[in-house]
Design a protein around this motif. Structure first.
Motif, PDB file in Angstrom:
ATOM      1  N   GLU A   1      18.796  51.293 -55.313  1.00  0.00           N
ATOM      2  CA  GLU A   1      20.148  50.467 -56.160  1.00  0.00           C
ATOM      3  C   GLU A   1      20.884  49.716 -55.118  1.00  0.00           C
ATOM      4  OE1 GLU A   1      22.209  53.662 -57.955  1.00  0.00           O
ATOM      5  OE2 GLU A   1      20.948  53.828 -59.786  1.00  0.00           O
ATOM      6  N   ASP A   2      21.072  50.384 -53.884  1.00  0.00           N
ATOM      7  CA  ASP A   2      21.796  49.541 -52.887  1.00  0.00           C
ATOM      8  C   ASP A   2      21.083  48.449 -52.255  1.00  0.00           C
ATOM      9  OD1 ASP A   2      23.838  51.186 -52.851  1.00  0.00           O
ATOM     10  OD2 ASP A   2      23.082  52.574 -51.094  1.00  0.00           O
TER      11      ASP A   2
ATOM     12  N   SER B   1      18.652  46.645 -54.166  1.00  0.00           N
ATOM     13  CA  SER B   1      18.896  45.597 -55.285  1.00  0.00           C
ATOM     14  C   SER B   1      20.102  45.020 -55.502  1.00  0.00           C
ATOM     15  CB  SER B   1      18.301  46.340 -56.406  1.00  0.00           C
ATOM     16  OG  SER B   1      19.417  47.215 -56.974  1.00  0.00           O
ATOM     17  N   ALA B   2      21.219  45.747 -55.002  1.00  0.00           N
ATOM     18  CA  ALA B   2      22.653  45.218 -55.195  1.00  0.00           C
ATOM     19  C   ALA B   2      22.849  44.396 -54.068  1.00  0.00           C
ATOM     20  CB  ALA B   2      23.670  46.370 -55.053  1.00  0.00           C
ATOM     21  N   LYS B   3      22.281  44.674 -52.787  1.00  0.00           N
ATOM     22  CA  LYS B   3      22.378  43.525 -51.821  1.00  0.00           C
ATOM     23  C   LYS B   3      21.806  42.377 -51.987  1.00  0.00           C
ATOM     24  CE  LYS B   3      23.193  47.111 -47.991  1.00  0.00           C
ATOM     25  NZ  LYS B   3      22.771  47.535 -46.689  1.00  0.00           N
TER      26      LYS B   3
ATOM     27  N   GLU C   1      20.901  41.088 -55.114  1.00  0.00           N
ATOM     28  CA  GLU C   1      21.638  40.424 -56.187  1.00  0.00           C
ATOM     29  C   GLU C   1      22.786  39.790 -55.527  1.00  0.00           C
ATOM     30  OE1 GLU C   1      23.483  42.205 -59.720  1.00  0.00           O
ATOM     31  OE2 GLU C   1      21.467  42.611 -60.161  1.00  0.00           O
ATOM     32  N   GLY C   2      23.389  40.360 -54.415  1.00  0.00           N
ATOM     33  CA  GLY C   2      24.655  39.892 -54.166  1.00  0.00           C
ATOM     34  C   GLY C   2      24.264  38.802 -53.169  1.00  0.00           C
TER      35      GLY C   2
END
Length: 85
Positions: free
Chosen positions: A51-52, A54-56, A58-59
């Motif tokens: 999740e981290d 994919s969040a990075k 995405e960011g």
């Protein structure tokens, strides 16, 4: 040695105390539940890392598109024309 300054006699004594407290019949079930807990914990840690990541990703994609949008806006000092009613 993984237990620091503990020698083999101290480890054997601790194992004997655990055997007396829990009993021989409950030890396999206790080991099984500890293994399942460790597996669940490992799975949750892996999921959090994914999740981290994919969040990075995405960011960084959002940052790239945001910078592109700001470059597309007009930079002149004239105010934008107002829409007609």
């Amino acid at each position: 040695m993984p237990f620091g300054n503990m020698g083999p006699w101290q480890i054997l004594l601790i194992l004997l105390i655990i055997l007396l407290i829990f009993g021989a019949a409950r030890l396999p079930a206790l080991a099984k539940s500890m293994g399942q807990s460790a597996r669940a914990f490992k799975g949750e840690m892996k999921q959090m890392k994914e999740e981290d990541a994919s969040a990075k990703a995405e960011g960084s994609a959002t940052d790239t598109s945001a910078s592109g949008e700001s470059a597309a806006q007009p930079t002149s000092d004239t105010p934008p024309s107002e829409p007609k009613p």
